[in-house]
Design an enzyme around this catalytic site. Structure first.
Site, PDB file in Angstrom:
ATOM      1  CG  HIS A  67      -0.576   0.185   2.589  1.00 47.19           C
ATOM      2  ND1 HIS A  67      -0.317   1.319   3.225  1.00 47.19           N
ATOM      3  CD2 HIS A  67      -0.178  -0.877   3.603  1.00 47.19           C
ATOM      4  CE1 HIS A  67       0.135   1.113   4.508  1.00 47.19           C
ATOM      5  NE2 HIS A  67       0.216  -0.237   4.677  1.00 47.19           N
ATOM      6  CG  ASP A 179       2.584   0.999   8.153  1.00 50.70           C
ATOM      7  OD1 ASP A 179       2.451   0.380   7.042  1.00 50.70           O
ATOM      8  OD2 ASP A 179       2.140   1.007   9.105  1.00 50.70           O
ATOM      9  CD  GLU A 213      -2.915  -1.444   5.429  1.00 45.95           C
ATOM     10  OE1 GLU A 213      -2.754  -2.571   6.271  1.00 45.95           O
ATOM     11  OE2 GLU A 213      -2.405  -0.463   6.035  1.00 45.95           O
ATOM     12  CD  GLU A 214      -1.703   2.567   7.575  1.00 50.95           C
ATOM     13  OE1 GLU A 214      -2.279   2.166   8.764  1.00 50.95           O
ATOM     14  OE2 GLU A 214      -0.469   2.427   7.517  1.00 50.95           O
ATOM     15  CG  ASP A 236       1.971  -3.614   5.597  1.00 48.71           C
ATOM     16  OD1 ASP A 236       2.407  -2.678   6.229  1.00 48.71           O
ATOM     17  OD2 ASP A 236       0.616  -3.600   5.229  1.00 48.71           O
ATOM     18  CG  HIS A 323       0.699   3.241  12.649  1.00 47.26           C
ATOM     19  ND1 HIS A 323      -0.755   2.998  12.867  1.00 47.26           N
ATOM     20  CD2 HIS A 323       1.051   2.399  11.595  1.00 47.26           C
ATOM     21  CE1 HIS A 323      -1.133   2.106  11.923  1.00 47.26           C
ATOM     22  NE2 HIS A 323      -0.065   2.109  11.102  1.00 47.26           N
TER      23      HIS A 323
END
Length: 356
Positions: A67, A179, A213-214, A236, A323
Site C-alpha cells: 500500500h 509503513d 490500507e490504513e 507490508d 505508526h
C-alpha cells in the site's frame, strides 16, 4: 564492517511523497514515473490504485500488493484565533502528536504548521499523567485569526508529519511512512527486476500499489477483484520486537537485519508459505516466521477473500516504532525481500494455483 548499500532513488522519492489515505496523489506520481515504464500494461482505477502487469498471457496470475498510503491528519475546524483542529487518518498514538512539524496539503501547496497542546508547566500533576484527547490538540500555522487561516487552509485538507529519510548507522534508516512505502517499493521493484528476466517468467505478474490500507484495506478490495489472481502476496511491515520494553512472549521474536518475516496461519495458503520458504532457502536468504492465528491487519485479509478465494501470502519487512513519525528499518531486509519475491515469482509454473 558491512558495506552500506546505496539507497535507491525510487525509495527516497516514495518516502518524500506525501500520501495520507484518500490523498495519495504524490505517491501515484512517483509510481507513474518508476513503475509504468517497466510494465506491459499499466492501469489506474477509481480508488487510485496503480496496477502494473508483466507478461499478461502468463499462467498462473500472481498479484503482489503493497500500500502507498500513510497515516495522516485532516483539518476539521478553524477557531477564531486561526488555530486548526483536526481528525486522524489511520491509527495514531495521541501521546506523540504534539510538538511535531507538519505539512498541510492545501490547494495552494504545502503549508508548514506545528502541532500544539498546553505546555507541561501549565498543567496540574493529574493532567500531566493523562494522554491528551484529540480536541485538546491543534495545529499552529502562525495565523493571527480565522480569516487569515481560511485564506490558505480549507476544511478537509490532509496533513502529514514533516519527518524525512535519514541513515542512522550502517544499514539502519529512519523516516515517516516506511509503513508502507517500504512494501510498496518492494512490490514495484520486484516487477522492475523481473522485467529484466522476462524470458524466464511463466506467470502473469501484477504489481499493485494499493490505496487506503490504513483505514480498512479499502484499495485492495476492488483491485484484487479486478486482477482476479490465482496467487497473491501482500507486502507490508511487521513489528521488530528487538527493542526494550517489548514482550516477545506476547508478540514473537523479530529482529532488524535478520531478513523478511514470512507469515503462517489461516490467512496464509500453505502452498504459498512453503514456496516462499523454499525460495529463501534456495537463495540462502535470512528469513523469520511469524504465527498469525487470525486474519491479519494487512491487505492480505482482503486478497484472500476476493471472488472465490485467492491463495495468499504475507511477507513483512521488520520495522521499529510503527505508526510514529520516525519508523526504523534495515535496508538489507528491504533488499532481501525484493530478492525473495523475485525468486518466488520466477519459480511459478503453469497450473500452480495454490489449491490444497
Amino acid at each position: 564492517m558491512k558495506k552500506i548499500p546505496k539507497t535507491p532513488e525510487f525509495l527516497i522519492d516514495l518516502l518524500n511523497a506525501r500520501s495520507p489515505s484518500g490523498f495519495e496523489y504524490e505517491a501515484q506520481t512517483v509510481l507513474d514515473k518508476y513503475l509504468k515504464p517497466a510494465a506491459d500494461l499499466y492501469e489506474k482505477d477509481t480508488l487510485g490504485n496503480r496496477i502494473a502487469t508483466l507478461n499478461p498471457k502468463g499462467d498462473p496470475t500472481l498479484m503482489l500488493a503493497g500500500h502507498m498510503d500513510e497515516l495522516g491528519l485532516m483539518v476539521r475546524y478553524i477557531n477564531d484565533k486561526g488555530f486548526i483542529y483536526f481528525d486522524t487518518i489511520g491509527g495514531h498514538d495521541l501521546s506523540i502528536i504534539a510538538g511535531r512539524r507538519v505539512k498541510i496539503l492545501t490547494t495552494q501547496g504545502p503549508i508548514t504548521g506545528v502541532t500544539g497542546k498546553r505546555a507541561i508547566h501549565l498543567m496540574t500533576d493529574e493532567e500531566r499523567k493523562k494522554v491528551p484527547v484529540l480536541h485538546e490538540l491543534w495545529i499552529d500555522i502562525g495565523a493571527t485569526d480565522k480569516k487569515e487561516a481560511q485564506e490558505i487552509v480549507s476544511i478537509g485538507d490532509p496533513v502529514v508529519y514533516d519527518h524525512g529519510f535519514e541513515i542512522l548507522r550502517h544499514c539502519r534508516a529512519t523516516s515517516r511512512a516506511f509503513d508502507d512505502k517500504a512494501g510498496c517499493f518492494v512490490v514495484a521493484e520486484t516487477l522492475r527486476r523481473v522485467a529484466k528476466k522476462k524470458a524466464q517468467l511463466k506467470a502473469k505478474l501484477v504489481a499493485v500499489a494499493t490505496t487506503q490500507e490504513e483505514i480498512g484495506v479499502r484499495g485492495a478490495v476492488p483491485s484484487t477483484f479486478s486482477v482476479n489472481p490465482h496467487i497473491a502476496i501482500a507486502v507490508d511491515v511487521g513489528h521488530a520486537t528487538d527493542h526494550p520494553e517489548c514482550d516477545v512472549k506476547k508478540y514473537g521474536e523479530f529482529y532488524l537485519g535478520k531478513g523478511p518475516i514470512i507469515s503462517r496461519g489461516p490467512n496464509i495458503n500453505p502452498f504459498v508459505f512453503e514456496r516462499l520458504i523454499a525460495s529463501a532457502k534456495k537463495l540462502k536468504l535470512p528469513y523469520q516466521i511469524e504465527a498469525e492465528a487470525r486474519p491479519t491487519g494487512t491487505d492480505a485479509r482482503a486478497l484472500q477473500m476476493s471472488r472465490s478465494g485467492v491463495a495468499t501470502g504475507l511477507v513483512s519487512i521488520p520495522l521499529r516504532y510503527m505508526h510514529t513519525p520516525s519508523e526504523v528499518i534495515d535496508l538489507e531486509d528491504l533488499e532481501n525481500t525484493v530478492k525473495l519475491l523475485e525468486e518466488f515469482t520466477l519459480s511459478l509454473k503453469p497450473k500452480e494455483y495454490g489449491i490444497w
